[in-house]
Design a protein around this motif. Structure first.
Motif, mmCIF file in Angstrom:
data_model
loop_
_atom_site.group_PDB
_atom_site.id
_atom_site.type_symbol
_atom_site.label_atom_id
_atom_site.label_comp_id
_atom_site.label_asym_id
_atom_site.label_seq_id
_atom_site.Cartn_x
_atom_site.Cartn_y
_atom_site.Cartn_z
ATOM 1 N N ARG A 26 0.801 -1.152 -0.196
ATOM 2 C CA ARG A 26 0.146 0.046 -0.022
ATOM 3 C C ARG A 26 0.894 1.175 -0.152
ATOM 4 N N CYS A 27 0.389 2.132 -0.495
ATOM 5 C CA CYS A 27 0.932 3.883 -0.599
ATOM 6 C C CYS A 27 0.621 4.324 0.775
ATOM 7 N N HIS A 28 1.089 5.343 1.058
ATOM 8 C CA HIS A 28 0.969 6.113 2.470
ATOM 9 C C HIS A 28 -0.344 6.747 2.217
ATOM 10 N N LYS A 29 -1.060 7.197 1.075
ATOM 11 C CA LYS A 29 -2.008 7.847 1.047
ATOM 12 C C LYS A 29 -3.407 6.873 1.188
ATOM 13 N N GLU A 30 -3.210 5.851 0.693
ATOM 14 C CA GLU A 30 -4.236 4.546 0.808
ATOM 15 C C GLU A 30 -4.336 4.390 2.173
ATOM 16 N N VAL A 31 -3.359 3.965 3.020
ATOM 17 C CA VAL A 31 -3.234 3.669 4.484
ATOM 18 C C VAL A 31 -3.854 4.951 5.287
ATOM 19 N N ARG A 32 -3.383 6.088 4.963
ATOM 20 C CA ARG A 32 -3.884 7.528 5.619
ATOM 21 C C ARG A 32 -5.305 7.494 5.444
ATOM 22 N N ASP A 33 -5.724 7.190 4.227
ATOM 23 C CA ASP A 33 -7.398 7.296 3.966
ATOM 24 C C ASP A 33 -8.089 6.195 4.905
ATOM 25 N N LYS A 34 -7.597 5.074 5.010
ATOM 26 C CA LYS A 34 -8.153 4.164 5.493
ATOM 27 C C LYS A 34 -8.215 4.271 7.084
ATOM 28 N N ASN A 59 6.042 0.675 2.784
ATOM 29 C CA ASN A 59 7.332 0.800 2.049
ATOM 30 C C ASN A 59 6.923 1.433 0.897
ATOM 31 N N GLU A 60 7.264 2.693 0.557
ATOM 32 C CA GLU A 60 6.498 3.652 -0.446
ATOM 33 C C GLU A 60 7.484 3.020 -1.905
ATOM 34 N N GLU A 61 8.826 2.802 -1.506
ATOM 35 C CA GLU A 61 9.575 2.269 -2.693
ATOM 36 C C GLU A 61 9.037 0.849 -3.176
ATOM 37 N N ARG A 62 9.061 -0.039 -2.186
ATOM 38 C CA ARG A 62 8.395 -1.269 -2.625
ATOM 39 C C ARG A 62 7.101 -1.293 -3.155
ATOM 40 N N TYR A 63 6.189 -0.294 -2.661
ATOM 41 C CA TYR A 63 5.019 -0.076 -3.388
ATOM 42 C C TYR A 63 4.900 0.411 -4.704
ATOM 43 N N ALA A 64 5.780 1.182 -4.980
ATOM 44 C CA ALA A 64 5.949 2.051 -6.481
ATOM 45 C C ALA A 64 6.436 0.917 -7.131
ATOM 46 N N ARG A 65 7.515 0.172 -7.018
ATOM 47 C CA ARG A 65 8.034 -0.787 -7.727
ATOM 48 C C ARG A 65 7.054 -2.116 -8.149
ATOM 49 N N SER A 66 6.344 -2.535 -7.160
ATOM 50 C CA SER A 66 5.245 -3.260 -7.249
ATOM 51 C C SER A 66 4.164 -2.793 -8.159
ATOM 52 N N TYR A 67 3.895 -1.623 -7.946
ATOM 53 C CA TYR A 67 2.714 -1.140 -8.855
ATOM 54 C C TYR A 67 3.075 -1.167 -10.213
ATOM 55 N N VAL A 68 4.453 -0.637 -10.677
ATOM 56 C CA VAL A 68 4.863 -0.437 -11.992
ATOM 57 C C VAL A 68 4.906 -1.896 -12.472
ATOM 58 N N ARG A 69 5.504 -2.701 -11.912
ATOM 59 C CA ARG A 69 5.524 -4.068 -12.503
ATOM 60 C C ARG A 69 4.418 -4.777 -12.682
ATOM 61 N N VAL A 80 3.315 6.578 -19.230
ATOM 62 C CA VAL A 80 2.553 7.725 -18.986
ATOM 63 C C VAL A 80 1.763 7.809 -18.016
ATOM 64 N N ARG A 81 0.957 6.703 -18.001
ATOM 65 C CA ARG A 81 -0.468 6.441 -17.304
ATOM 66 C C ARG A 81 0.180 5.936 -16.076
ATOM 67 N N ILE A 82 1.305 5.171 -15.829
ATOM 68 C CA ILE A 82 1.659 4.502 -14.656
ATOM 69 C C ILE A 82 2.252 5.757 -13.744
ATOM 70 N N MET A 98 12.516 5.776 -9.515
ATOM 71 C CA MET A 98 13.253 4.669 -8.981
ATOM 72 C C MET A 98 12.463 3.511 -9.543
ATOM 73 N N ALA A 99 11.094 3.438 -9.359
ATOM 74 C CA ALA A 99 10.297 2.189 -9.850
ATOM 75 C C ALA A 99 10.225 2.183 -11.291
ATOM 76 N N MET A 100 10.218 3.365 -12.087
ATOM 77 C CA MET A 100 9.985 3.158 -13.310
ATOM 78 C C MET A 100 11.452 2.232 -13.980
ATOM 79 N N GLU A 101 12.431 2.086 -13.170
ATOM 80 C CA GLU A 101 13.486 1.270 -13.589
ATOM 81 C C GLU A 101 13.072 -0.237 -13.887
ATOM 82 N N GLU A 102 12.105 -0.459 -13.170
ATOM 83 C CA GLU A 102 11.368 -1.991 -13.321
ATOM 84 C C GLU A 102 11.186 -2.353 -14.838
ATOM 85 N N ILE A 103 10.873 -1.490 -15.547
ATOM 86 C CA ILE A 103 10.429 -1.633 -17.016
ATOM 87 C C ILE A 103 11.520 -1.785 -17.936
ATOM 88 N N ASP A 104 11.775 -3.044 -18.477
ATOM 89 C CA ASP A 104 12.910 -3.117 -19.505
ATOM 90 C C ASP A 104 12.648 -2.579 -20.541
#
Length: 156
Positions: A26-34, A59-69, A80-82, A98-104
């Protein structure tokens, strides 16, 4: 008469939010909203988020990387959409980069090619109309025109 929401107790909410964070990243915003939805006040929300970070459940970095993948390899979304979706979730721009590096890059081009081939079988009309529809489709999926224009020019 105004209805006031009863203040929730932090110790009652923590097990629920742990389960919420354990289910998937989860990202911080999702948890904060919850947490606000569960009835916590600002000070308790900040305390709970800090505790989730310390327990490595948030963990925001883990979330972002997971979201991108997930959204690239499963939903075939473009960069662009991601990026736009991550910004909407208030993920820090450094984390997004950093997360966008997950895309080859080779996978990115192959995915565009696969989407073009798949969509071209479904489209009708003359060559110009088909390319126009294909461009709109790829743009809606989040691909920049510069990324797919050369591949699209090969379509008959």
């Amino acid at each position: 008469m105004a209805i006031t929401k009863k203040k929730a107790d932090l110790k009652d909410v923590l097990p629920k939010i742990r389960t919420y964070c354990n289910y998937r990243d989860r990202c911080h915003k999702e948890v904060r909203d919850k947490l606000y939805e569960l009835g916590l006040w600002r000070q308790d929300v900040n305390t709970a988020i800090t505790q989730m970070i310390e327990e490595n459940l948030l963990n925001e970095e883990r979330y972002a990387r997971s979201y991108v993948r997930g959204h690239f390899y499963n939903k075939h979304w473009g960069k662009v959409r991601i990026v736009a979706e991550l910004k909407a979730r208030q993920v820090h721009s450094r984390m997004i980069t950093m997360a966008m590096e997950e895309i080859d890059e080779s996978d990115y081009e192959a995915t565009i090619q696969k989407l073009i081939e798949k969509k071209s079988k479904e489209l009708t009309g003359n060559q110009f109309e088909r390319k126009q529809k294909m461009s709109r489709y790829l743009a809606q999926k989040g691909y920049a025109y510069a990324d797919f224009s050369q591949l699209l020019s090969r379509v008959k």
